[in-house]
Design an enzyme around this catalytic site. Sequence first.
Site, PDB file in Angstrom:
ATOM      1  N   SER A  71      43.476  47.708  -1.201  1.00  0.00           N
ATOM      2  CA  SER A  71      43.939  46.408  -0.737  1.00  0.00           C
ATOM      3  C   SER A  71      45.101  46.630   0.214  1.00  0.00           C
ATOM      4  CB  SER A  71      44.408  45.562  -1.921  1.00  0.00           C
ATOM      5  OG  SER A  71      45.081  44.401  -1.473  1.00  0.00           O
ATOM      6  N   TYR A  97      50.715  46.353  -8.987  1.00  0.00           N
ATOM      7  CA  TYR A  97      49.398  46.173  -8.381  1.00  0.00           C
ATOM      8  C   TYR A  97      49.316  46.956  -7.070  1.00  0.00           C
ATOM      9  CZ  TYR A  97      45.504  43.933  -5.968  1.00  0.00           C
ATOM     10  OH  TYR A  97      44.342  43.701  -5.272  1.00  0.00           O
TER      11      TYR A  97
END
Length: 133
Positions: free
Chosen positions: A63, A91
């Site tokens: 990501s 994350y």
Amino acid sequence: MHKYNRLDVLINNAGIMATPYSETVDGFENHFATNYLGHFALTGRLFDILEATPNARVVSVSSLAYFFGNKIDFDNLYYEHGKGYGRWRAYGRSKMEMLLFAYEMQRRLIRKGQSTISLAAHPGLAQTNIIPA
């Protein structure tokens, strides 16, 4: 021993995003365990069949959020007991780990002369209610 004799594509895409701090039963921070270690372990278990399949592909979903985790505190690598934890930082770090994994796997495949290719992908963005408040 595998049930099948070839594996053309492996997509490493399981994950969690920006959750409160928690650990697995093995004591790993949950983003690290879910978004990286699981993929690493599965790919390792399937690597021989991937190498044996001409032109196989391993796609590791990362990501652009890797940017949130691009600074690593090597004295507190996995937020032990929640120290220094930030849900977006954790994350992002797990997504950076996926990028590094994909890059290193590709480097090693090239060095071995394999036709298997390791790729990293950003899944894109969509406006949904998936991001926690």
